[in-house]
Design a protein around this motif. Structure first.
Motif, PDB file in Angstrom:
ATOM      1  N   GLY A 263      -8.639  -5.741   0.749  1.00 38.93           N
ATOM      2  CA  GLY A 263      -8.693  -4.444   0.089  1.00 38.93           C
ATOM      3  C   GLY A 263      -8.459  -3.378   1.133  1.00 38.93           C
ATOM      4  N   GLU A 264      -8.056  -2.189   0.671  1.00 40.84           N
ATOM      5  CA  GLU A 264      -7.803  -1.101   1.610  1.00 40.84           C
ATOM      6  C   GLU A 264      -9.102  -0.634   2.251  1.00 40.84           C
ATOM      7  OE1 GLU A 264      -4.701   1.922  -0.234  1.00 40.84           O
ATOM      8  OE2 GLU A 264      -5.902   0.910  -1.736  1.00 40.84           O
TER       9      GLU A 264
ATOM     10  N   SER B 150     -12.905   0.063   0.591  1.00 39.80           N
ATOM     11  CA  SER B 150     -13.059  -0.607  -0.692  1.00 39.80           C
ATOM     12  C   SER B 150     -14.388  -1.355  -0.811  1.00 39.80           C
ATOM     13  CB  SER B 150     -11.882  -1.548  -0.948  1.00 39.80           C
ATOM     14  OG  SER B 150     -11.701  -2.402   0.142  1.00 39.80           O
TER      15      SER B 150
ATOM     16  N   HIS C 162      -7.837  -6.570   5.956  1.00 41.16           N
ATOM     17  CA  HIS C 162      -6.951  -5.891   5.015  1.00 41.16           C
ATOM     18  C   HIS C 162      -5.511  -6.348   5.250  1.00 41.16           C
ATOM     19  CE1 HIS C 162      -7.741  -2.667   8.155  1.00 41.16           C
ATOM     20  NE2 HIS C 162      -6.520  -3.093   8.411  1.00 41.16           N
TER      21      HIS C 162
ATOM     22  N   TYR D 176     -11.557  -3.465  -4.829  1.00 41.36           N
ATOM     23  CA  TYR D 176     -11.114  -2.082  -4.964  1.00 41.36           C
ATOM     24  C   TYR D 176     -12.287  -1.230  -5.422  1.00 41.36           C
ATOM     25  CZ  TYR D 176      -8.382   2.037  -5.949  1.00 41.36           C
ATOM     26  OH  TYR D 176      -7.903   3.312  -5.915  1.00 41.36           O
TER      27      TYR D 176
ATOM     28  N   TYR E  12      -3.135  -3.708  -8.643  1.00 40.87           N
ATOM     29  CA  TYR E  12      -3.515  -3.366  -7.268  1.00 40.87           C
ATOM     30  C   TYR E  12      -3.113  -4.482  -6.300  1.00 40.87           C
ATOM     31  CZ  TYR E  12      -6.396  -2.116  -3.256  1.00 40.87           C
ATOM     32  OH  TYR E  12      -6.841  -1.797  -1.996  1.00 40.87           O
ATOM     33  N   THR E  13      -3.352  -5.724  -6.699  1.00 33.93           N
ATOM     34  CA  THR E  13      -2.958  -6.860  -5.859  1.00 33.93           C
ATOM     35  C   THR E  13      -1.454  -6.843  -5.634  1.00 33.93           C
ATOM     36  OG1 THR E  13      -4.691  -8.092  -6.981  1.00 33.93           O
ATOM     37  CG2 THR E  13      -3.204  -9.345  -5.562  1.00 33.93           C
TER      38      THR E  13
ATOM     39  N   VAL F 121      -8.135   5.090  -1.896  1.00 36.22           N
ATOM     40  CA  VAL F 121      -9.358   4.617  -2.540  1.00 36.22           C
ATOM     41  C   VAL F 121     -10.261   5.820  -2.824  1.00 36.22           C
ATOM     42  CG1 VAL F 121     -11.363   3.108  -2.242  1.00 36.22           C
ATOM     43  CG2 VAL F 121      -9.162   2.469  -1.243  1.00 36.22           C
TER      44      VAL F 121
ATOM     45  N   TYR G  28      -8.901   1.935 -10.816  1.00 35.24           N
ATOM     46  CA  TYR G  28      -7.570   2.007 -10.223  1.00 35.24           C
ATOM     47  C   TYR G  28      -6.629   2.905 -11.028  1.00 35.24           C
ATOM     48  CZ  TYR G  28      -3.346   0.351  -7.839  1.00 35.24           C
ATOM     49  OH  TYR G  28      -2.185   0.278  -7.126  1.00 35.24           O
TER      50      TYR G  28
END
Ligand SMILES: Nc1ncnc2c1ncn2[C@@H]1O[C@H](COP(=O)(O)OP(=O)(O)OP(=O)(O)O)[C@@H](O)[C@H]1O
Ligand code: SF4
Ligand SMILES: [Mg+2]
Lengths: 312, 331
Positions: free
Chosen positions: B45-46, B49, B218, B234, B255-256, B280, B292
């Motif tokens: 995740g970014e 997250s 990440h 997320y 998102y993935t 985020v 999201y």
């Protein structure tokens, strides 16, 4: 470590030379000249000339300078004009008393200040934290002569727990009793600094990543503080204690006068009053050496605490 | 009853909150995931997250003030770690669950020798003499392939490079043969070649020690190399959970898919990289419907009101939190 300490000592040599030169120049900048300062306005031309010759002031300046350095480096700081004893003798007479006072003050400052600072950092915003803040505020807001007089009034005069004047008794207990108030007066000020610096430094260290690593390893709270945080948090505290020595000299003059206690501070005060020019010059040199020694010790202590210092 | 092996670590509805200006906001929102024995589960995740907070919650290493585990369970060997006392927790940390951190430069104590720092874990949990612990520390340094370990044992962290420090961290984490290793971006701060070395070493040691690993990163490239399964996070939630192969072959959550498109790959030039627009949300500004939605190219009107659940995508073991786009993947 030994070679690090040695390097530090070598570094002190040029510092010492600079300070000695500064003292030499300063003393010769005294308006009029030293001889007239010593003898006062009423002096005759003949007695002035005699005094100049005695002090070596009739020599060319570079000869005076080399002579001055040679004398200092061989440990000859001249003779007190008022007592006739050598400066070194005068200093040795009062040195034990000053060392006692200094050590007692530093001990009080550290033994009380360090734990209070640590506890304040651990229990941030708890009652102990507020106590610590109050203590450091009080300690930092009273000048040494005010707190000295307050201590005298309350504990010596009102309560009578301690003698008002320093006794010259040889009884160790009696000496300790007369050491207590002056030592507290100097020590509490140091304690105020130590509490404040320890608290903020420990707060910083406790937020470091390596403290979290230690917790992740299973280190329990007491060990976390004593083994991981304290040593790292100590570095700024050493700086403060080292720097405080400069202030200590100033404050010890006041403290020794208020408590009528023999010591270097009292000696310098006496020398000023008596216009004892050579004694004054000698004392300046001795203080300069003390400050350099303390700074060097502070630096060496950094090296003992923090392994990174040695490699810079 | 089917005889699934018991998970090595089982998170159930874990919820962790931070206090910001007198209000509590969740940074980890009802995370449920199990880590199976010998499994490597990647968490991706970014930034922001909630990956680190999840790992820190497991070992209860969050700051004392302003952070709380508000609900859920962390089941480990029949105990719920959330309810243990601080003392009981200390005996688990570094012993049966160990953690390594992202910042090798600041995560070691600068005033303690590397040998002492490794030996400390052994002394705390195993007891024994300092000599024995130091001998074991030496063995661990050899195991993580520190050159001339004998002389380095008595050196301080600043005398080590970043990669070497991370190896020291690994040695420290392995000292008591943990069942579970939480690795929070252990290679992110290292340059690429060192990164690859440390990764393959971690993988080897995981096998040798028979550990389960929660691997936070990440970097999806790293995931492909090391993980069995992946949880995509997320805004504090798991939005997709699948095996590595399924996730790369058929990502279901928008998102993935966006993460995959943003990832540099050997078979594509870097000019085709598509960074994900936006960022985020802050803890205090997480949208009510799908978190999201503000960044999602597929969003529909319902997405703004309905908070989607993490449900099966139809493929076994593949969960996704998006009712709109699960079918056929979102390439
Ligand atoms: N001590 C704290 N106090 C307040 N908020 C925090 C704290 N620690 C983390 N947060 C917030 O929690 C959220 C999740 O943070 P976390 O560190 O878990 O992110 P991450 O996924 O690990 O990101 P990164 O890839 O940058 O490490 C972020 O919004 C962060 O700002
Ligand atoms: S629920 Fe809607 S907004 Fe959220 S990811 Fe799916 S499509 Fe996008
Ligand atoms: Mg993180």
């Amino acid at each position: 470590m030994i070679s690090f300490a040695f390097k530090r000592l070598l570094l002190a040599v040029p510092t010492l030379l600079v300070m000695l030169t500064a003292i030499f120049v300063l003393v010769r900048l005294v308006p009029g000249d030293a001889a007239s300062v010593i003898l006062g306005d009423q002096a005759t031309e003949a007695s002035l000339r005699a005094m100049r010759a005695r002090l070596g002031l009739d020599q060319p300046i570079q000869v005076q300078y080399l002579h001055f350095l040679a004398e200092v480096l061989t440990g000859n700081l001249g003779q007190s004009l008022s007592s006739g004893r050598t400066v070194v003798q005068e200093v040795l007479l009062v040195l034990p008393s000053t060392i006692q006072l200094t050590l007692a003050a530093v001990t009080i400052g550290i033994v009380l200040g360090l734990p209070l600072g640590i506890l304040a950092a651990l229990g941030r915003n708890s009652w102990i934290d507020y106590v610590s803040r109050l203590v450091s505020l009080l300690g930092l807001s009273f000048p040494a002569f005010v707190s000295g007089i307050l201590l005298l009034i309350v504990f010596a005069i009102q309560l009578g727990w301690f003698p008002v004047l320093t006794s010259d008794s040889t009884d160790p207990l009696e000496r300790l009793r007369s050491l207590a108030l002056p030592a507290l007066n100097l020590g509490l000020i140091l304690m105020a600094y130590v509490v404040r610096v320890t608290r903020s430094s420990m707060l910083g260290v406790l937020g470091e990543d390596y403290i979290r690593t230690a917790r992740a390893k299973g280190v329990t709270p007491t060990r976390l503080v004593m083994r991981h945080a304290l040593r790292n948090g100590l570095i700024p505290v050493v700086t403060v204690v080292g720097l405080y020595f400069g202030t200590l000299i100033g404050n010890s003059v006041l403290t020794e006068i208020i408590f009528n206690r023999p010591g270097l501070g009292k000696l310098i005060f006496g020398a000023l009053n008596a216009r004892d020019y050579t004694l004054l010059e000698g004392l300046m040199i001795i203080f300069a050496i003390c400050v350099i020694v303390v700074n060097t010790l502070t630096d060496i202590t950094y090296g003992l605490i923090d392994p990174r210092v040695k490699y810079k | 009853m089917t005889s699934f092996p018991r998970p090595a670590l089982d998170l159930r509805n874990l919820r962790t909150e931070f206090r910001i200006r007198d209000r509590w906001y969740p940074a980890v929102r009802n995370v449920s995931v199990s880590l199976m024995p010998n499994e490597t589960l990647a968490v991706v995740g970014e930034s922001g997250s909630g990956k680190s907070v999840t790992a820190l919650s497991i070992l209860r290493l969050l700051p004392h003030a302003g952070a709380r585990i508000q609900g859920g369970e962390v089941l480990f060997e029949g105990q719920d770690l959330v309810t243990l006392s601080e003392r009981e927790m200390s005996s688990i940390r570094g012993n049966s669950i160990a953690m390594i951190f992202q910042e090798p430069m600041t995560s070691l104590n600068p005033t303690m020798t590397v040998g002492d720092q490794i030996a400390e874990a052994i002394l705390i949990h195993r007891g024994g003499s300092r000599m024995q612990a130091k001998a074991e520390a030496l063995r661990l340094l050899e195991e993580v392939k520190i050159p001339s370990p004998k002389s380095r044992l008595d050196e301080y962290p600043h005398q080590f490079s970043g990669g070497m420090r991370q190896r020291v961290m690994i040695a420290m984490a392995l000292a008591c043969h943990p069942r579970v290793l939480l690795a929070d971006e252990p290679t992110t701060a290292l340059d690429v070649t060192i990164q690859a070395q440390v990764l393959s070493q971690l993988e080897e040691l995981k096998q040798a020690y028979g550990m389960s690993m929660l691997f936070i990163t990440h970097n999806l490239g790293v995931v492909a190399q090391i993980a069995d399964r992946v949880a995509v996070m997320y805004a504090g939630e798991i939005v997709e959970l699948a095996t590595v192969d399924a996730l790369f072959a058929k990502p279901m959550h928008p998102y993935t898919a966006a993460l995959l498109r943003a990832m540099p790959r050997a078979d594509r030039g870097t000019e085709n990289l598509e960074p994900i627009p936006g960022s985020v949300p802050a803890l205090s500004a997480v949208p009510a419907g799908c978190s999201y939605a503000p960044r999602c190219p597929f969003k529909e009107r319902t997405c703004l009101d309905l908070h989607p659940e993490l449900v099966s995508s139809g493929d076994p073991g593949h969960l996704v939190r998006c009712p709109v786009r699960p079918v056929g993947g979102v390439h």
